[in-house]
Design a protein around this motif. Structure first.
Motif, PDB file in Angstrom:
ATOM      1  N   PHE A  94       0.772  -1.215  -0.060  1.00 39.45           N
ATOM      2  CA  PHE A  94       0.116  -0.026   0.227  1.00 39.45           C
ATOM      3  C   PHE A  94       1.099   1.207  -0.117  1.00 39.45           C
ATOM      4  CE2 PHE A  94       0.301   1.612   4.279  1.00 39.45           C
ATOM      5  CZ  PHE A  94       0.921   0.609   5.123  1.00 39.45           C
ATOM      6  N   CYS A  95       0.355   2.395  -0.698  1.00 39.15           N
ATOM      7  CA  CYS A  95       0.868   3.518  -0.582  1.00 39.15           C
ATOM      8  C   CYS A  95       0.153   4.510   0.409  1.00 39.15           C
ATOM      9  CB  CYS A  95       1.217   4.219  -2.179  1.00 39.15           C
ATOM     10  SG  CYS A  95       1.418   5.919  -1.940  1.00 39.15           S
ATOM     11  N   PRO A  96       0.782   4.937   1.459  1.00 39.03           N
ATOM     12  CA  PRO A  96      -0.027   5.660   2.298  1.00 39.03           C
ATOM     13  C   PRO A  96      -0.037   7.455   2.034  1.00 39.03           C
ATOM     14  CG  PRO A  96       2.266   5.234   3.075  1.00 39.03           C
ATOM     15  CD  PRO A  96       2.188   4.681   1.811  1.00 39.03           C
ATOM     16  N   HIS A  97       0.690   7.708   0.950  1.00 42.98           N
ATOM     17  CA  HIS A  97       0.913   9.172   0.734  1.00 42.98           C
ATOM     18  C   HIS A  97      -0.169   9.697   0.058  1.00 42.98           C
ATOM     19  CE1 HIS A  97       5.143   6.843   0.601  1.00 42.98           C
ATOM     20  NE2 HIS A  97       5.002   7.564   1.535  1.00 42.98           N
ATOM     21  N   THR A  98      -0.067  11.259  -0.047  1.00 46.57           N
ATOM     22  CA  THR A  98      -1.054  11.933  -0.987  1.00 46.57           C
ATOM     23  C   THR A  98      -0.141  12.401  -2.237  1.00 46.57           C
ATOM     24  OG1 THR A  98      -0.471  13.869   0.075  1.00 46.57           O
ATOM     25  CG2 THR A  98      -2.132  12.580   1.020  1.00 46.57           C
ATOM     26  N   HIS A 102       4.756  13.160  -3.455  1.00 42.29           N
ATOM     27  CA  HIS A 102       5.356  12.997  -4.818  1.00 42.29           C
ATOM     28  C   HIS A 102       6.092  11.814  -4.621  1.00 42.29           C
ATOM     29  CE1 HIS A 102       4.263  16.687  -6.718  1.00 42.29           C
ATOM     30  NE2 HIS A 102       4.368  17.473  -5.754  1.00 42.29           N
ATOM     31  N   CYS A 103       5.686  10.774  -3.966  1.00 45.05           N
ATOM     32  CA  CYS A 103       6.299   9.601  -3.781  1.00 45.05           C
ATOM     33  C   CYS A 103       6.547   8.737  -4.858  1.00 45.05           C
ATOM     34  CB  CYS A 103       5.655   8.639  -2.783  1.00 45.05           C
ATOM     35  SG  CYS A 103       3.965   8.177  -3.305  1.00 45.05           S
ATOM     36  N   ASP A 104       7.273   7.566  -4.903  1.00 44.56           N
ATOM     37  CA  ASP A 104       7.620   6.623  -6.044  1.00 44.56           C
ATOM     38  C   ASP A 104       6.325   5.396  -6.251  1.00 44.56           C
ATOM     39  OD1 ASP A 104       9.557   8.058  -7.242  1.00 44.56           O
ATOM     40  OD2 ASP A 104      10.921   6.985  -5.716  1.00 44.56           O
ATOM     41  N   CYS A 105       5.537   5.383  -5.042  1.00 41.17           N
ATOM     42  CA  CYS A 105       4.702   4.272  -4.907  1.00 41.17           C
ATOM     43  C   CYS A 105       3.291   4.568  -5.590  1.00 41.17           C
ATOM     44  CB  CYS A 105       4.864   3.710  -3.464  1.00 41.17           C
ATOM     45  SG  CYS A 105       4.864   4.768  -2.003  1.00 41.17           S
ATOM     46  N   ARG A 106       2.866   5.710  -5.143  1.00 43.47           N
ATOM     47  CA  ARG A 106       1.604   6.238  -5.440  1.00 43.47           C
ATOM     48  C   ARG A 106       0.997   6.017  -6.844  1.00 43.47           C
ATOM     49  NH1 ARG A 106      -3.267   8.818  -3.885  1.00 43.47           N
ATOM     50  NH2 ARG A 106      -4.236  10.133  -5.495  1.00 43.47           N
ATOM     51  N   LYS A 107       0.297   4.988  -7.350  1.00 39.49           N
ATOM     52  CA  LYS A 107      -0.036   4.900  -8.522  1.00 39.49           C
ATOM     53  C   LYS A 107      -0.658   6.041  -9.178  1.00 39.49           C
ATOM     54  CE  LYS A 107      -2.686   1.184  -7.192  1.00 39.49           C
ATOM     55  NZ  LYS A 107      -3.502  -0.012  -7.367  1.00 39.49           N
TER      56      LYS A 107
END
Ligand SMILES: [Mg+2]
Ligand SMILES: [Zn+2]
Length: 187
Positions: A94-98, A102-107
């Motif tokens: 899971f990606c917990p970011h918004t 600007h993370c690398d995991c959020r689809k």
């Protein structure tokens, strides 16, 4: 040179694919309700020798709507209900970011799918990604996964908006995907 048997894996989005989606986010185990037939479909994949991994954006964590403990509780319910019908989900990424992180995991970023490729040592070209949003399919297509859209969740809106990655196949729901996928599986 001996050729190794391709490792059999299916990658699923969670909300709108396995469970009913909500614009207000799924924040508690009580709000986590399976789409009819989805857990049985996972069990059918397992019986056909496929492992199942989930890759899910959970920006509700980054927004402070729920915490990791609540997410773990939701997933404990998901695993328990899947097990009750003979299904098994091998991993949940899971990606917990918004978006602002600007993370690398959020689809549509492919970070979670890259981790899945490494963890399960699979060939993306042999591996379907099933989602209800364009970003699920884009994240998969970026690495050469085979994109499959379901009409549940945001799927109808996604289909109407167009612009799907080349080769995307469309199914009514996860159950229909599994039926079609196993029927067309290479021998
Ligand atoms: Mg979704
Ligand atoms: Zn992320």
């Amino acid at each position: 040179m001996p050729t190794s048997t391709p490792r059999k894996l299916v990658v699923l989005d969670r909300d709108g694919v396995i469970n009913l989606d909500s614009d207000a986010f799924i924040k508690t185990p009580d709000e986590w309700v399976a789409i009819p037939g989805s857990l049985e479909a996972i069990a059918r994949l397992n019986q056909a020798g496929y492992r199942v991994a989930v890759a899910t954006n959970q920006s509700g964590i980054g927004r402070g709507l729920f915490d990791t403990a609540a997410l773990n509780a939701m997933h404990a319910k998901m695993h328990r209900l899947a097990a009750a019908v003979g299904g098994r989900i091998d991993a949940v990424f899971f990606c917990p970011h918004t978006a602002q992180d600007h993370c690398d995991c959020r689809k549509p970023k492919p970070g979670m799918l890259k981790m899945i490729v490494e963890r399960f040592e699979i060939e993306p070209g042999n591996t379907p990604v099933v989602g209800d949003s364009l970003r699920d399919l884009e994240a998969g297509a970026a690495l050469g996964f085979r994109p499959h859209l379901v009409r549940t969740g945001k799927g109808e809106k996604t289909l109407a908006a167009g612009g799907l990655p080349e080769g995307t196949r469309v199914h009514d729901d996860l159950r229909a995907f599994v039926f079609d996928f196993l029927a067309n599986e290479p021998a």
